[in-house]
Scaffold this motif. Structure first.
Motif, PDB file in Angstrom:
ATOM      1  N   LEU A  87      36.480 109.650 -44.354  1.00 14.34           N
ATOM      2  CA  LEU A  87      37.209 108.532 -43.749  1.00 14.34           C
ATOM      3  C   LEU A  87      36.261 107.627 -42.952  1.00 14.34           C
ATOM      4  O   LEU A  87      36.398 106.397 -42.982  1.00 14.34           O
ATOM      5  CB  LEU A  87      38.328 109.100 -42.847  1.00 14.34           C
ATOM      6  CG  LEU A  87      39.146 108.098 -42.068  1.00 14.34           C
ATOM      7  CD1 LEU A  87      39.802 107.074 -42.980  1.00 14.34           C
ATOM      8  CD2 LEU A  87      40.215 108.817 -41.244  1.00 14.34           C
ATOM      9  N   GLY A  88      35.295 108.233 -42.252  1.00 16.80           N
ATOM     10  CA  GLY A  88      34.339 107.426 -41.483  1.00 16.80           C
ATOM     11  C   GLY A  88      33.571 106.490 -42.406  1.00 16.80           C
ATOM     12  O   GLY A  88      33.383 105.301 -42.114  1.00 16.80           O
ATOM     13  N   LEU A 137      36.836 114.304 -28.910  1.00 15.72           N
ATOM     14  CA  LEU A 137      37.646 114.538 -30.110  1.00 15.72           C
ATOM     15  C   LEU A 137      36.955 115.560 -30.984  1.00 15.72           C
ATOM     16  O   LEU A 137      35.728 115.564 -31.092  1.00 15.72           O
ATOM     17  CB  LEU A 137      37.799 113.232 -30.901  1.00 15.72           C
ATOM     18  CG  LEU A 137      38.703 112.226 -30.197  1.00 15.72           C
ATOM     19  CD1 LEU A 137      38.059 110.870 -30.155  1.00 15.72           C
ATOM     20  CD2 LEU A 137      40.044 112.158 -30.890  1.00 15.72           C
ATOM     21  N   VAL A 138      37.734 116.415 -31.605  1.00 16.76           N
ATOM     22  CA  VAL A 138      37.139 117.404 -32.507  1.00 16.76           C
ATOM     23  C   VAL A 138      37.985 117.477 -33.775  1.00 16.76           C
ATOM     24  O   VAL A 138      39.205 117.446 -33.723  1.00 16.76           O
ATOM     25  CB  VAL A 138      36.927 118.769 -31.788  1.00 16.76           C
ATOM     26  CG1 VAL A 138      37.993 119.075 -30.809  1.00 16.76           C
ATOM     27  CG2 VAL A 138      36.766 119.906 -32.772  1.00 16.76           C
ATOM     28  N   GLU A 139      37.295 117.490 -34.923  1.00 18.97           N
ATOM     29  CA  GLU A 139      37.992 117.459 -36.209  1.00 18.97           C
ATOM     30  C   GLU A 139      38.438 118.867 -36.603  1.00 18.97           C
ATOM     31  O   GLU A 139      37.648 119.805 -36.629  1.00 18.97           O
ATOM     32  CB  GLU A 139      37.054 116.866 -37.278  1.00 18.97           C
ATOM     33  CG  GLU A 139      37.648 116.708 -38.669  1.00 18.97           C
ATOM     34  CD  GLU A 139      38.822 115.727 -38.767  1.00 18.97           C
ATOM     35  OE1 GLU A 139      39.000 114.890 -37.872  1.00 18.97           O
ATOM     36  OE2 GLU A 139      39.579 115.821 -39.749  1.00 18.97           O
ATOM     37  N   ARG A 178      32.271 117.994 -40.717  1.00 20.63           N
ATOM     38  CA  ARG A 178      33.144 118.967 -41.360  1.00 20.63           C
ATOM     39  C   ARG A 178      33.401 118.599 -42.820  1.00 20.63           C
ATOM     40  O   ARG A 178      33.688 117.447 -43.130  1.00 20.63           O
ATOM     41  CB  ARG A 178      34.473 118.987 -40.594  1.00 20.63           C
ATOM     42  CG  ARG A 178      35.050 120.354 -40.508  1.00 20.63           C
ATOM     43  CD  ARG A 178      36.445 120.329 -39.957  1.00 20.63           C
ATOM     44  NE  ARG A 178      37.152 121.410 -40.587  1.00 20.63           N
ATOM     45  CZ  ARG A 178      37.136 122.646 -40.142  1.00 20.63           C
ATOM     46  NH1 ARG A 178      36.469 122.966 -39.063  1.00 20.63           N
ATOM     47  NH2 ARG A 178      37.786 123.593 -40.793  1.00 20.63           N
ATOM     48  N   GLY A 179      33.258 119.572 -43.704  1.00 26.92           N
ATOM     49  CA  GLY A 179      33.511 119.349 -45.135  1.00 26.92           C
ATOM     50  C   GLY A 179      32.445 118.473 -45.789  1.00 26.92           C
ATOM     51  O   GLY A 179      32.655 117.973 -46.899  1.00 26.92           O
ATOM     52  N   GLY A 180      31.296 118.233 -45.091  1.00 29.62           N
ATOM     53  CA  GLY A 180      30.238 117.397 -45.664  1.00 29.62           C
ATOM     54  C   GLY A 180      30.623 115.919 -45.683  1.00 29.62           C
ATOM     55  O   GLY A 180      29.960 115.097 -46.312  1.00 29.62           O
TER      56      GLY A 180
END
Ligand code: UTP
Length: 305
Positions: free
Chosen positions: A112-113, A191-193, A227-229
């Protein structure tokens, strides 16, 4: 850095939609119908309702149906005109006339980023909104307009927060946040994913509406895959939360207590269809009656089994 009121909305719609396969094999999940409109049309309508008529869609593979939906379909319009069906003709034209829609391609779905970063050139140096194309906010519950107001008052960036049960927090980005003098506004410090329930700093989940400072683009350029690459918007927001306001930093949260549906999740999608159909004047009365009978029948079956 411009401090003008946002005019642009970015709608990322380039994800793989793996939770909804095989329906999303050849169609973006944002195009799945919720009653009789694709999910993304509700999202564009919400942006327009909040005054954001310049809409940039970030598309990926299978973008054809998405672009076609917001484009004219002259053949269909002529056929409906010939048949004398003005209501359906109006519904077909509505999507085209809604907003000034632009498209940009996210080559690879790198998170998303990364999807937000490909909007940089179109957005320029002004605050802007991001609306996730698979996240529906009930049109009777105001969220985006309030977020724009909070951004105008406090500057920086604004995220939408929703309280979720602790066992669900691992599905979301999660905010460490403190109350402010306004009951629905929080000061976000971190914030933490997708944290585990023990690691989560709160039960406040980040949902799919953002009003972002353009400073996010430089931060995203420096944000490594997380996270998740994937390049996570949550990680960039974490950096923004620690930055000073003079550099475009600072993050506030607006706590949303209304109705919201994640149409990328099958169970939530079904709930969205049932709720929205039930509330419609044209379909609701008959549908709700049938639903009542259906539920009674199901419960009866359970009682006898
Ligand atoms: P999700 O994580 O819900 O989308 O991203 P996904 O990866 O498509 O979903 P699953 O988990 O595989 O089912 C939130 C939003 O960000 C967009 C998606 O289209 C969705 O609207 N997105 C995500 C992008 O545009 N690009 C990406 O690289 C990732």
């Amino acid at each position: 850095m411009s401090n003008g009121r946002p005019t642009k909305a970015v709608i990322p719609a380039a994800g793989l939609g793996t939770r909804f396969l095989p329906a999303t094999k050849a169609t973006p999940k944002e195009m799945l119908p919720v009653v009789d409109k694709p999910a993304i049309q509700y999202v564009v309508e919400e942006a327009v309702q909040a005054g954001l008529t310049d809409v940039l869609m970030v598309t990926g593979r299978n973008k054809g149906s998405l672009e076609d939906h917001f484009d004219r379909n002259v053949e269909l319009e002529l056929a409906l005109e010939k048949k004398g069906d003005p209501d359906r003709l109006a519904s077909v034209r509505a999507a085209t006339d809604l907003a000034d829609i632009h498209y940009v391609r996210q080559g690879d779905p790198r998170g998303l980023g990364h999807a937000v970063l490909v909007a940089a050139q179109h957005v320029g140096d002004e605050p802007f909104a991001v609306l996730l194309g698979d996240d529906l906010i009930d049109e009777r519950d105001v969220l985006l307009a309030r977020m724009l107001q909070v951004q105008d008052q406090r500057g920086g960036s604004v995220v939408a927060l929703m309280e979720v049960p602790q066992h669900q927090i691992h599905l979301y980005g999660c905010a460490a946040a403190a109350s402010t003098d306004e009951p629905d506004v929080m000061a976000v410090s971190g914030l933490v994913e997708k944290p585990s329930a023990d690691e989560a700093p709160s039960n406040l989940a980040v949902i799919g509406r953002y009003v972002l400072s353009p400073a996010v683009f430089d931060v995203l350029r420096e944000t490594a895959p997380g996270r998740g690459g994937e390049i996570q918007l949550t990680d960039a927001l974490q950096t923004l939360a620690a930055m000073s306001p003079e550099n475009g930093g600072g993050v506030s949260g607006v706590v949303f207590r209304g109705r919201r549906y994640d149409t990328g999740d099958r169970a939530d999608y079904l709930k969205a269809v049932v709720r929205i159909a039930s509330d419609r004047d044209d379909l609701g009365p008959d549908f709700v009656q049938w639903l009542g009978e259906f539920v009674a029948e199901q419960q009866g079956n359970q009682g006898t089994s």
